[in-house]
Design an enzyme around this catalytic site. Structure first.
Site, PDB file in Angstrom:
ATOM      1  N   LYS A   1       0.859  -1.188   0.000  1.00  0.00           N
ATOM      2  CA  LYS A   1       0.000   0.000   0.000  1.00  0.00           C
ATOM      3  C   LYS A   1       0.887   1.227   0.000  1.00  0.00           C
ATOM      4  O   LYS A   1       2.035   1.167   0.458  1.00  0.00           O
ATOM      5  CB  LYS A   1      -0.893   0.035   1.245  1.00  0.00           C
ATOM      6  CG  LYS A   1      -2.164   0.844   1.061  1.00  0.00           C
ATOM      7  CD  LYS A   1      -3.262   0.017   0.421  1.00  0.00           C
ATOM      8  CE  LYS A   1      -4.522   0.806   0.224  1.00  0.00           C
ATOM      9  NZ  LYS A   1      -5.657  -0.063  -0.123  1.00  0.00           N
TER      10      LYS A   1
HETATM   11  P1  NAD Z   1     -12.877   7.536  -2.664  1.00  0.00           P
HETATM   12  O1  NAD Z   1     -11.861   8.563  -2.429  1.00  0.00           O
HETATM   13  O2  NAD Z   1     -13.329   7.252  -4.046  1.00  0.00           O
HETATM   14  O3  NAD Z   1     -14.187   7.857  -1.792  1.00  0.00           O
HETATM   15  C1  NAD Z   1     -14.163   8.034  -0.411  1.00  0.00           C
HETATM   16  C2  NAD Z   1     -15.532   8.552   0.013  1.00  0.00           C
HETATM   17  O4  NAD Z   1     -15.613   8.621   1.434  1.00  0.00           O
HETATM   18  C3  NAD Z   1     -15.833   9.964  -0.504  1.00  0.00           C
HETATM   19  O5  NAD Z   1     -17.193  10.025  -0.876  1.00  0.00           O
HETATM   20  C4  NAD Z   1     -15.569  10.835   0.726  1.00  0.00           C
HETATM   21  O6  NAD Z   1     -16.279  12.055   0.671  1.00  0.00           O
HETATM   22  C5  NAD Z   1     -16.082   9.918   1.799  1.00  0.00           C
HETATM   23  N1  NAD Z   1     -15.618  10.250   3.147  1.00  0.00           N
HETATM   24  C6  NAD Z   1     -14.394  10.602   3.541  1.00  0.00           C
HETATM   25  N2  NAD Z   1     -14.389  10.829   4.858  1.00  0.00           N
HETATM   26  C7  NAD Z   1     -15.640  10.584   5.290  1.00  0.00           C
HETATM   27  C8  NAD Z   1     -16.279  10.635   6.552  1.00  0.00           C
HETATM   28  N3  NAD Z   1     -15.600  10.963   7.632  1.00  0.00           N
HETATM   29  N4  NAD Z   1     -17.579  10.295   6.617  1.00  0.00           N
HETATM   30  C9  NAD Z   1     -18.264   9.949   5.516  1.00  0.00           C
HETATM   31  N5  NAD Z   1     -17.729   9.885   4.305  1.00  0.00           N
HETATM   32  C10 NAD Z   1     -16.432  10.199   4.191  1.00  0.00           C
HETATM   33  O7  NAD Z   1     -12.321   6.195  -1.970  1.00  0.00           O
HETATM   34  P2  NAD Z   1     -12.741   4.688  -2.282  1.00  0.00           P
HETATM   35  O8  NAD Z   1     -11.824   4.167  -3.289  1.00  0.00           O
HETATM   36  O9  NAD Z   1     -14.218   4.608  -2.464  1.00  0.00           O
HETATM   37  O10 NAD Z   1     -12.342   3.981  -0.897  1.00  0.00           O
HETATM   38  C11 NAD Z   1     -13.213   3.933   0.225  1.00  0.00           C
HETATM   39  C12 NAD Z   1     -12.770   2.815   1.151  1.00  0.00           C
HETATM   40  O11 NAD Z   1     -12.782   1.567   0.435  1.00  0.00           O
HETATM   41  C13 NAD Z   1     -11.356   2.941   1.707  1.00  0.00           C
HETATM   42  O12 NAD Z   1     -11.312   2.357   2.979  1.00  0.00           O
HETATM   43  C14 NAD Z   1     -10.539   2.107   0.728  1.00  0.00           C
HETATM   44  O13 NAD Z   1      -9.311   1.669   1.278  1.00  0.00           O
HETATM   45  C15 NAD Z   1     -11.498   0.968   0.501  1.00  0.00           C
HETATM   46  N6  NAD Z   1     -11.256   0.184  -0.717  1.00  0.00           N
HETATM   47  C16 NAD Z   1     -11.190   0.783  -1.939  1.00  0.00           C
HETATM   48  C17 NAD Z   1     -11.001   0.001  -3.067  1.00  0.00           C
HETATM   49  C18 NAD Z   1     -10.999   0.566  -4.456  1.00  0.00           C
HETATM   50  O14 NAD Z   1     -10.940  -0.213  -5.413  1.00  0.00           O
HETATM   51  N7  NAD Z   1     -11.096   1.868  -4.650  1.00  0.00           N
HETATM   52  C19 NAD Z   1     -10.819  -1.388  -2.935  1.00  0.00           C
HETATM   53  C20 NAD Z   1     -10.904  -1.956  -1.680  1.00  0.00           C
HETATM   54  C21 NAD Z   1     -11.125  -1.163  -0.577  1.00  0.00           C
END
Ligand code: NAD
Length: 420
Positions: free
Chosen positions: A110
């Site tokens: 990561k």
């Molecule tokens: P992203 O940046 O696309 O979206 C994150 C979202 O969370 C945004 O809408 C943001 O406004 C919101 N957010 C941030 N802080 C917040 C809070 N305190 N309360 C409510 N909403 C809040 O990120 P993502 O890729 O969707 O990732 C989200 C989670 O999923 C993370 O934990 C990431 O590690 C995990 N994840 C992502 C992927 C991927 O393929 N993108 C894969 C596995 C896991």
């Protein structure tokens, strides 16, 4: 006392607590435990860059390559003000178990940059990404470490990373990152894959719990890559998405949020701020909403001893990594809330990243239906194994998932031997 205090603030501490529970049940010897609770490599570097205004600033960049026993390190890059070495290490640790639990030939990695991408222009983001990639040229590559998008990064970020790496090594290397735009070697279905995986796991467990998807009330925290696509796919399957949220706040509509409308709104305005398709509530209220399925899809440590007892969902599907602290997890077990752990629930993204890496190396690209069918097959097969181990040992899904993952990593490690 001091250990508890550290545990409560450390994200990596949460991961280690989950690992220890499974390792104890597996009677893992202390030497193996020591190897698996230490990251292989942690890299920290400075990213000096020039603002569009001409001023210079310095951010901190990280890449943690946690474990290589099953293959090259694999894991996203996060751009967020809260990025720390502890957080990146925890996320790399979880990638190790996630890749193993869905049986991909990858280790865990990561990376991240401590910055707020919402305050940076596209040109500034490009400069930061290129410097970040250039710093890592020697240690990443299709057979070394393969980054992907995470919070605050996008397919465009991956395109800049891939281009920078390719320019440095003087050849086109699409497979150095996944989550790229389709036009430069991305995979069909990758953008939606994590959200799709969340809904595949949720639907499977809902049928085991006797929850009819038609009209099931779903609440989703976070409306980014994971949360938004999960919301769309839940809606497609007949569920009633009653609550959504992002960093600007939360929105509730008992009759169901119009998810496509929310998507359009968020795309136009860069977030949900001012969205009128639901009543404005706080993020804390959102997590405590009466619902069938709750999907935290934002950041770590959202469900803690502070709020766990007030959660009213029957099924918790961890779209985010590490959204539940070990203490809250214990409370959910007492309350009978079924939890599909992050390392299974959000593994759809890395699974299609693996498909992208395979397609890049073969130079042959699959149709979207094939990607989605293979994704579903792989997730359901490995989720069934978690269910089997959970029943066999009378443990929660999370512990079962860690037990499977640890056994797979240990098998590879023992076959390869420890080089010294
Ligand atoms: P992203 O940046 O696309 O979206 C994150 C979202 O969370 C945004 O809408 C943001 O406004 C919101 N957010 C941030 N802080 C917040 C809070 N305190 N309360 C409510 N909403 C809040 O990120 P993502 O890729 O969707 O990732 C989200 C989670 O999923 C993370 O934990 C990431 O590690 C995990 N994840 C992502 C992927 C991927 O393929 N993108 C894969 C596995 C896991």
């Amino acid at each position: 006392m001091a250990v508890t205090a550290v545990r409560e603030v450390s994200v990596f501490g949460d991961g280690i607590a989950y690992f220890n529970e499974a390792a104890a049940l597996l009677e893992l010897d202390p030497g193996m435990r020591a190897i698996l609770t230490h990251p292989s490599r942690q890299i920290i570097f400075s990213i000096p860059f020039q603002r569009d205004s001409g001023e210079f600033e310095v951010f901190t960049g990280y890449r943690v390559q946690y474990n290589f026993a099953r293959g090259p390190a694999k894991g996203g890059i996060r751009f967020h003000p809260g990025v720390t070495l502890d957080e990146v290490t925890a996320l790399a640790f979880w990638m190790t178990w996630k890749c193993a639990v869905v049986d991909l030939p990858f280790g865990g990695g990561k990376g991240g940059v401590t910055c707020d991408p919402t305050t940076l222009s596209m040109n500034e983001l490009e400069r930061i990404t290129r410097r970040y990639a250039a710093e890592l040229v020697e240690v990443v590559g299709p057979d070394k470490d393969v980054p992907a998008p995470d919070v605050g990064t996008t397919p465009q970020t991956m395109a800049w990373f891939m281009d920078t790496y390719s320019m440095h090594i003087r050849q086109n290397v699409a497979g150095v990152v996944t989550g790229k735009p389709l036009e430069i070697g991305g995979s069909r279905g990758r953008v939606e894959a994590t959200g799709r995986g969340v809904t595949i796991c949720a639907m499977d467990q809902m049928s085991h719990l006797g929850i009819d998807p038609k009209g099931a009330r779903v609440v989703i925290q976070g409306f980014g890559n994971v949360g938004m696509y999960a919301a769309k796919l839940f809606e497609e399957r007949g569920c009633n998405v009653v609550g959504i949220s992002d960093v600007t706040g939360a929105y509730y509509n008992g009759a169901g949020i119009n998810v496509n409308g929310a998507e359009e709104y968020a795309k136009k305005n860069h977030n949900l701020g001012g969205f009128t398709g639901g009543d404005r509530i706080t993020n804390a209220e959102l997590l405590e909403t009466d619902c069938d399925v709750l999907v935290p899809a934002a950041l770590e440590k959202q469900l803690t001893t502070e709020n766990a007892r007030r959660v009213r969902a029957k099924l918790l599907v961890e779209g985010a990594n590490g959204p539940t602290t070990p203490e809250a997890d214990r409370i959910f077990q007492e309350m009978g809330v079924c939890v599909i752990p992050d390392i299974m629930a959000n593994a759809g993204g890395v699974t299609v990243s693996y498909f992208e890496w395979v397609q890049d190396r073969a130079g042959y690209f699959w149709k979207e239906a094939e990607v989605n069918a293979r994704l579903e097959e792989n997730l359901l097969e490995n989720f069934a194994e978690i269910r089997r181990i959970a029943q066999l040992h009378n443990v929660a899904f999370r512990t079962a998932a860690y037990m499977i993952a640890i056994e797979r990593v240990v098998t590879s490690l023992k076959l390869r031997g420890v080089y010294a």
